[in-house]
Design a protein around this motif. Structure first.
Motif, PDB file in Angstrom:
ATOM      1  N   CYS A 270      -0.288   5.173   2.855  1.00 49.17           N
ATOM      2  CA  CYS A 270      -0.794   4.194   1.875  1.00 49.17           C
ATOM      3  C   CYS A 270       0.133   2.977   1.877  1.00 49.17           C
ATOM      4  O   CYS A 270       1.355   3.120   1.891  1.00 49.17           O
TER       5      CYS A 270
ATOM      6  N   CYS B 132       0.474   0.715  -0.536  1.00 49.61           N
ATOM      7  CA  CYS B 132       0.689   0.153  -1.877  1.00 49.61           C
ATOM      8  C   CYS B 132       2.188   0.059  -2.187  1.00 49.61           C
ATOM      9  O   CYS B 132       3.002   0.716  -1.537  1.00 49.61           O
TER      10      CYS B 132
ATOM     11  N   CYS C 225       3.842   3.588  -2.739  1.00 50.87           N
ATOM     12  CA  CYS C 225       3.996   4.459  -1.568  1.00 50.87           C
ATOM     13  C   CYS C 225       4.921   3.874  -0.506  1.00 50.87           C
ATOM     14  O   CYS C 225       5.538   4.618   0.261  1.00 50.87           O
TER      15      CYS C 225
ATOM     16  N   HIS D 254      -0.774   2.138  -7.431  1.00 52.73           N
ATOM     17  CA  HIS D 254      -1.323   2.984  -6.363  1.00 52.73           C
ATOM     18  C   HIS D 254      -2.822   3.209  -6.566  1.00 52.73           C
ATOM     19  O   HIS D 254      -3.617   3.071  -5.634  1.00 52.73           O
TER      20      HIS D 254
HETATM   21 ZN    ZN Z   1      -0.026   4.237  -2.692  1.00 48.87          ZN
END
Ligand code: ZN
Ligand code: PRF
Length: 378
Positions: free
Chosen positions: A310, A312, A315, A341
């Motif tokens: 991920c 984001c 993450c 997230h």
């Molecule tokens: Zn994330």
């Protein structure tokens, strides 16, 4: 405003809407910032980073706190929040019905008490349009009544007829406001709202009636208010075909990733929901394998990000173990990272949906996504 359907895959639509605040690629998930801020300490800089296309705020909340007159004086909501992309404002109708204390619905509008200090407020179609005009949002929503899910057919019928009369008044007032020289956004768009509970005939008849009123877009309201998912999908099956093909369709307040995947398959373009932000504040995070509850002890030494791969801000930098610790310690950063997230997850899913429709593999995409998340759609 220009709205163009780029391609269709079954009933799923991939479209593009051009507004004075830029282009919206649909299907799109609007990120909910009720009072002009996404709950969980998420800034408009964050929204840009996580791929948000449209921010959604509420007429009622901004009217009772800080006030739309002040925001107009500042130059409108866009300048106030430092957000130059599209903003959709909900009309206040739904919030009045879900939040406010004692209320009386009359032909002219709704009398109710503020949920903040109880003072008496009146809001009707004209008041809602004036407030939204002061905010200068890109898209204003019509002032409607969302009948309670347990309402009788007779109540729903009368309520829907009044919502239609209110819609005509919204349109007249919006045209007047857009013609005034000191209006914040003179190209403000107006979306009408279809109602009718889960009564097929009322839904379809209302959709055909408002279709004739030539609005900039059409919302399906009054769903996800207690009916089953199957009832909601059925109402979409019968209602969306009664709305114009060449106008955007918005399903209000929906929903889970599964709800969105199903509604896209029935021709819906626009969505909004508090789930990703609300769940994020409770440490519930979405992944392609289902939802995780980061309060669970099994994550106390888990060095992986919420979701492998991920992109984001949570993450990219932090482990499940650290975010769990922040949540347990009630540090704001924990809620913030989970919210970022989750919004990123929704925004990314919408991008995947758009790509899948363009490549005519929506059915396969939907099946695979649902199978992965199985049993944990909320
Ligand atoms: Zn994330
Ligand atoms: N009307 C308005 N806003 C809404 C709804 C509605 O019916 C819903 C129903 N899910 C969410 N938000 N104006």
């Amino acid at each position: 405003m220009k709205y163009q359907v780029i391609t269709k895959d079954g009933r799923a639509k991939r479209a593009r809407m051009e507004t004075v605040h830029g282009t919206v690629e649909t299907p799109v998930f609007m990120n909910v910032g009720t009072v002009g801020a996404i709950k969980g300490a998420v800034s408009t800089d964050d929204l840009r980073e996580i791929g948000t296309q449209v921010e959604l705020s509420n007429t009622y909340h901004l009217h009772v706190r800080t006030g739309d007159k002040l925001i107009k004086e500042f130059g409108g909501l866009h300048r106030f929040m430092n957000w130059d992309r599209p903003i959709l404002t909900d009309s206040g109708g739904f919030q009045v019905f879900s939040l406010a204390g004692l209320r009386k619905i009359k032909e002219e509008g709704v009398y109710f008490n503020s949920h903040i200090d109880g003072h008496k407020i009146f809001m009707g179609p004209e008041e809602s349009m004036r407030i939204q005009s002061n905010l200068g949002s890109t898209i204003a929503m019509a002032f409607d009544e969302c009948p309670p899910s347990h309402a009788s057919d007779d109540y729903i019928r009368h309520s829907v007829e009044r919502t239609t009369r209110w819609l005509a008044r919204c349109k007249t007032e919006m045209e007047r406001l857009n013609s005034l020289p000191d209006t914040v956004n003179r190209e403000q768009l107006l979306f009408g709202i279809n109602q009718g509970g889960v009564v097929e005939e009322i839904r379809m008849e209302h959709a055909r009636t408002i279709r004739e009123m030539d609005l900039d877009g059409y919302a399906v309201g009054g769903l996800a208010v207690g009916e089953s998912h199957e009832e909601m999908y059925h109402i979409l099956d019968v209602t969306v075909p009664c709305l114009p093909e060449d106008k955007p369709v918005y399903l209000m307040g929906v929903g889970t990733p599964a709800n969105i995947l199903e509604a896209v398959d029935r021709g819906v373009d626009f969505f909004d929901c508090v789930y990703p932000s609300r769940n994020g504040r409770h440490g519930h995070v979405y992944t392609n394998q289902g939802k995780l509850n980061l309060f669970n002890q099994k994550y106390e030494l888990d060095s992986r990000p919420i979701e492998e791969g991920c992109g984001c801000p949570a993450c990219r930098s932090y482990s499940r173990a650290y975010i769990r610790h922040l949540l347990k310690a009630k540090e704001m950063l924990g809620m913030r990272l989970c919210t970022l997230h989750n919004l990123y997850f929704y925004n990314t899913m919408m991008k995947e949906i758009r790509d899948a429709i363009e490549e005519h593999r929506y059915a396969e995409y939907k099946a695979a996504k649902l199978a992965g998340m199985e049993g944990s759609s909320r």
